[in-house]
Design a protein around this motif. Sequence first.
Motif, PDB file in Angstrom:
ATOM      1  N   VAL A  42       9.480  -8.515   5.072  1.00  0.00           N
ATOM      2  CA  VAL A  42       9.697  -8.663   3.529  1.00  0.00           C
ATOM      3  C   VAL A  42       8.247  -9.032   2.856  1.00  0.00           C
ATOM      4  O   VAL A  42       7.794 -10.447   3.097  1.00  0.00           O
ATOM      5  N   PRO A  43       7.651  -8.545   2.055  1.00  0.00           N
ATOM      6  CA  PRO A  43       6.888  -9.425   1.409  1.00  0.00           C
ATOM      7  C   PRO A  43       7.369 -10.503   0.335  1.00  0.00           C
ATOM      8  O   PRO A  43       8.596  -9.965  -0.370  1.00  0.00           O
ATOM      9  N   SER A 227       2.395   0.391  -0.533  1.00  0.00           N
ATOM     10  CA  SER A 227       2.630   1.228   0.465  1.00  0.00           C
ATOM     11  C   SER A 227       1.811   2.768   0.577  1.00  0.00           C
ATOM     12  O   SER A 227       1.427   3.797  -1.014  1.00  0.00           O
ATOM     13  N   GLN A 228       0.894   3.081   1.414  1.00  0.00           N
ATOM     14  CA  GLN A 228       0.806   4.385   1.381  1.00  0.00           C
ATOM     15  C   GLN A 228       1.491   5.723   2.114  1.00  0.00           C
ATOM     16  O   GLN A 228       1.775   6.996   1.034  1.00  0.00           O
ATOM     17  N   ILE A 229       2.824   5.127   2.611  1.00  0.00           N
ATOM     18  CA  ILE A 229       3.438   6.120   3.139  1.00  0.00           C
ATOM     19  C   ILE A 229       5.423   5.051   2.614  1.00  0.00           C
ATOM     20  O   ILE A 229       5.360   4.182   2.905  1.00  0.00           O
ATOM     21  N   SER A 230       5.930   5.743   2.104  1.00  0.00           N
ATOM     22  CA  SER A 230       7.929   4.758   1.768  1.00  0.00           C
ATOM     23  C   SER A 230       8.548   5.707   1.373  1.00  0.00           C
ATOM     24  O   SER A 230       7.974   6.940   1.465  1.00  0.00           O
ATOM     25  N   GLY A 231       9.748   4.669   1.134  1.00  0.00           N
ATOM     26  CA  GLY A 231      10.853   5.406   1.724  1.00  0.00           C
ATOM     27  C   GLY A 231      12.371   5.129   1.637  1.00  0.00           C
ATOM     28  O   GLY A 231      12.243   3.622   1.030  1.00  0.00           O
ATOM     29  N   GLU A 331      14.950   0.143   1.985  1.00  0.00           N
ATOM     30  CA  GLU A 331      13.292   0.443   1.841  1.00  0.00           C
ATOM     31  C   GLU A 331      12.226  -0.032   2.030  1.00  0.00           C
ATOM     32  O   GLU A 331      12.271  -1.318   1.951  1.00  0.00           O
ATOM     33  N   TRP A 332      11.721   0.645   2.431  1.00  0.00           N
ATOM     34  CA  TRP A 332      10.612   0.238   2.764  1.00  0.00           C
ATOM     35  C   TRP A 332       9.110   0.815   2.698  1.00  0.00           C
ATOM     36  O   TRP A 332       9.340   1.857   2.006  1.00  0.00           O
ATOM     37  N   GLY A 333       8.185   0.496   3.226  1.00  0.00           N
ATOM     38  CA  GLY A 333       6.955   0.892   2.300  1.00  0.00           C
ATOM     39  C   GLY A 333       5.874   0.690   3.603  1.00  0.00           C
ATOM     40  O   GLY A 333       5.731  -0.433   4.926  1.00  0.00           O
ATOM     41  N   LEU A 341       9.542  -4.487   4.953  1.00  0.00           N
ATOM     42  CA  LEU A 341      11.138  -3.980   4.102  1.00  0.00           C
ATOM     43  C   LEU A 341      10.866  -4.512   2.809  1.00  0.00           C
ATOM     44  O   LEU A 341      10.716  -5.869   2.772  1.00  0.00           O
ATOM     45  N   LEU A 342      11.557  -3.910   1.698  1.00  0.00           N
ATOM     46  CA  LEU A 342      11.208  -3.410   0.545  1.00  0.00           C
ATOM     47  C   LEU A 342      12.999  -4.678  -0.020  1.00  0.00           C
ATOM     48  O   LEU A 342      12.860  -4.998  -1.404  1.00  0.00           O
TER      49      LEU A 342
END
Length: 907
Positions: A42-43, A227-231, A331-333, A341-342
């Motif tokens: 987690v950031p 994030s270059q890809i996230s979702g 939510e993730w990146g 994990l965001l």
Amino acid sequence: MSTRRWVYSFDEVATADGEEAKRLLGGKGASLASMSQAGLRVPPGFTITTEACGYFYEHDGAWPEDLARQVEEHLVQLEAKMGRLFGEGARPFFVSVRSGAASSMPGMMDTILNCGVHPGLVEEMGGGGGFWRVCVQFMEAMVKTVTGVPAGKSLGEAGLGEVERLAGEFAERSGRAFPGTARGMLVEGINAVFRSWNSERAVAYRKHHGISGMAGTAVNIQVMFPSQISGIVFTQDPNDLRAERLVVESAYGLGEAVVSGDVTPDRFLVQRKDFTLFEAFRGSKLGVVAALGDESVHDAGALTLSPAQIGELCGLCLGVEKYFGHPADIEWGWADGEFVLLQSRAIRGLDLVEDAERAREETVVRLGELAKGGRRVWVTHNLGETLRAPTPLTWGVVKQFMSGGGGYGQMYADFGYLSAPEVVTDGFLELVCGRIYADPVRLAGLFWDGLPMRYDLGEIVRDKSALDRAPTIFDPSGVDEKFLWKLPRSVRAMMRASRVLKKQRRVIRAQFEEKILPGYLGYVEEKRLVNLESWTTEKVLGEFEERRERVLQQFGKESLKPAFFGGIALGELEGLLGQILGEAEGMKLARLLTTALENDSTFEQDAMLYGVAKEEFSMEEFLAKYGHRATGEMELSEPRWREDWSYLEKVVGQIRRGGGRSLEVMHEENRRKYEEALSGLEERLRDFGGSAFAGEILEYLGEARGLLPYRERSKHYLMMGYELIRQTVVELGRRWGLGAEIFFLEVEELPRFEEESVRLRGEIARRKLRWKAFQRLELPDVIDSNDLEQIGRPPIFEAAEEWQGDAVSAGVATGVVQIVFNPREVDDLGDDYVLVCPSTDPGWTPLFMNARALIVERGGVLSHGAIVARDFGIPAIVCPKATGFLRSGERVRVDGNTGKLTRLGES
């Protein structure tokens, strides 16, 4: 100096109590803290407590004394963890500023991404279009969240000029310069999130969902992950729990676009057991089905994640599920080979999916038990038109009113009918999966106790309107040794009822207006002046019962009588004209002859609201006369218009924007059509050889025109008393701290709530869940015990271009479909629309003003929608499941003469 804590790092334990953590840190903050402390990826970040937001509102927008110092201390700690500076230096980091209340309010409050980016970093970060795009996006978000208005449209590419334009727009709207430092931007962002707690949409959301008792929103400041890809990952498929799979959505860039719906993400359906098989969808189309090790399916131009990445992500997310002990929405990146994990939360609505299936299974068993003695059917009752999903308290009040011993049943008793004892006590209505159905077996007992009469169940399955008439089949199997003893009493009752009905029919209107209504209106005026807050709880409980008795028993039975005879007169008019002209033409003429009715309270209400829009009346004048009404007004939990007139303001605004048609002009047009039909009636009857029936037809017509308006007029008066009943319940909810949740108590539980509050609060939570779960289930209009598995089964819509419905208001019109489930959520429908909805009540009728036609799924000739459509001069049909097979935006043709609905294509 105060030592109160207003800020907590994600890796700090604020409290060991999970519920207290949510109250203090909000659901999002508590989740981030728990994930961080579990060592998940987690950031880092920190949370400003909900109590700080409460202080902000209590002190006119000022921060608590120590809040600024504590925020700065935590920023310094973040800089130490990151080894970089916030918004400064060659490798600065930025933060997201997100809301997070104790109770989830998705999309209701503000979020700011990349807080801290500013033009001064252009050289340190290498400049370029990417930097300026991020900078402009951040400033656009700041303009919108701080000033409440989206930034004006840009005329050029992202660059210094665009940034300066946005800074000027911010200053002009807010009255202060755009902050020049990253820390100044953070302060503005925190204040914006605090203020969004009381934004119009957030307040409306809490009001609608009965959310109360919270201090405010927490604010989560988290280091932005590039994030270059996230979702998003759902660790269980929320739409199919039996599938045992994860649902992964992903897109290039930051995850906000996926969450907000701005992009159509890739979707992967992954088996939970070992991730060895998944289905991959590109947008809405099936892409591939692949094994985990097959890297050939990954193409940057086709799918955002490779099978290996999917496996790693799913393993990480199942770890989150295991840690929290429930399926999660995560939510993730992903960037530079690493997933983070965001955010994580319990999957919203998963408990509803599970409970809906339990509810369906329990209902099948219960109805099966009721049908053990033979075939049974249950038919949707017209009360469901205005009371689609009653709360428990409302159902208790309404069920008693509709029973043989309630106001509805007592009307029949006054007419001389003799109800069976079980109908007097239990009524004839059944709540099936939260919807109101009539039980024909019990309904047959409403009329003649002692006579074994029944309905033809096969006929009801084919045509549920058969229940609108008394039962006609003599059932010899119901004859017992008491039959001959009861028969003379039943025959005497039938003869007496015939005499009473003939006598009452002649005098009912005058009796209601002169004897019943004046005393009732005096009672209403007296009770409106009562201040319930000064009364003891015992006295308020007594007042609840007294008002139910006076309104629903004494006045209720009288209010139903004029419309009862109006319906009889209309049926006789239609029947006689049908015999002379043919069924279709007779029906059409009868509808035309009963348009432009006088004394229709709903028409008068909407005419006055139109007058408010044209500034002929004030909203205060309108509310003084109609403030006791509401959308969905048979539901006691619905606020009356005088409590919340926001919907009326929307309608007034829509009328002003669209102009609309004058209701007085429409009424005069319909009156001319009626007078033309009336003047040509004698000639038309003569042409068909029916002149001898002219006098009888005119008699029926006079009765129908005089009494039919009481279907709406009487309800207008009844709702005055209904508002009084609601007032007592609302007061009890206020003093018990329940708010709108009090409507999930049973009527008999009110007197003992204070003694059993702990248990009953638990029951409220369970009933709310079940009430919501019921509404996820599709139910047929007729439930047959021979096919109970149809309950909850999704409907199958034929790909037909034409459907046959029931004509309820004459005319033909074409227009654009506008499907509406809740009129309060409508902004502007335009002026060329066909209104499509499940059913209507007086709260809907402002939407008729610009409608070309009406399509409802439930109702009949005397339903509210049919009556108002005829008054407005627009065609209307009843077409079951129309909201399912029609789509907003397509053009349709509505034939109110034949009942046909034709799809014409996209508009």
